[in-house]
Design an enzyme around this catalytic site. Structure first.
Site, PDB file in Angstrom:
ATOM      1  N   HIS A  22       0.860  -1.183   0.000  1.00 44.81           N
ATOM      2  CA  HIS A  22       0.000   0.000   0.000  1.00 44.81           C
ATOM      3  C   HIS A  22       0.897   1.233   0.000  1.00 44.81           C
ATOM      4  O   HIS A  22       1.902   1.271   0.690  1.00 44.81           O
ATOM      5  CB  HIS A  22      -0.908   0.011   1.231  1.00 44.81           C
ATOM      6  CG  HIS A  22      -1.898  -1.104   1.244  1.00 44.81           C
ATOM      7  ND1 HIS A  22      -3.057  -1.082   0.508  1.00 44.81           N
ATOM      8  CD2 HIS A  22      -1.882  -2.299   1.884  1.00 44.81           C
ATOM      9  CE1 HIS A  22      -3.726  -2.209   0.708  1.00 44.81           C
ATOM     10  NE2 HIS A  22      -3.037  -2.964   1.539  1.00 44.81           N
ATOM     11  N   CYS A  34      -1.720   5.605  -4.773  1.00 42.24           N
ATOM     12  CA  CYS A  34      -2.486   4.369  -4.921  1.00 42.24           C
ATOM     13  C   CYS A  34      -3.462   4.480  -6.087  1.00 42.24           C
ATOM     14  O   CYS A  34      -3.577   3.566  -6.909  1.00 42.24           O
ATOM     15  CB  CYS A  34      -3.230   4.057  -3.628  1.00 42.24           C
ATOM     16  SG  CYS A  34      -4.250   2.566  -3.728  1.00 42.24           S
TER      17      CYS A  34
END
Length: 116
Positions: A22, A34
């Protein structure tokens, strides 16, 4: 941090890639790194599937922390060539993100040069 591992054949053709992790560059739902990485990777996969007759093997984790792509080795040479162009364009876009946000994205390309 998101890590992109690119796998290539001895002929330098992309045989697969794996995105894991992430970015953590912002709060959930507002993480621009992201969002960019997701848009580029899913856009490339969707383009391969829409513009070729190939059927790559794609797996993802329910939490969004993993995307695994394996090229369709049974596809025609023409479709494999089209898929390669799309995937190489994806790598160019990812490198652009990495240049600006290298703290959140790292690319490992076994057939190319790592850019940190």
């Amino acid at each position: 941090m998101i890590t992109l591992h690119v796998e290539r054949s001895s002929r330098e053709r992309i045989t697969g890639f794996r995105l894991s992790g992430h970015a953590g560059s912002g709060p959930y739902g507002y993480d621009l790194v992201c969002a960019g990485v997701s848009a580029v990777s899913f856009g490339a996969i969707n383009a391969v599937e829409a513009l070729t007759h190939s059927h790559p093997d794609v797996k993802q984790a329910p939490d969004g922390g993993l995307l695994d792509y394996r090229a369709d080795e049974q596809a025609s040479e023409s479709d494999q060539d089209k898929a390669q162009l799309i995937l190489e364009a994806m790598i160019v876009s990812m490198r652009t993100i990495e240049q600006s946000y290298g703290k959140f994205l790292r690319i490992h390309d076994k057939g190319g040069v790592d850019h940190a």
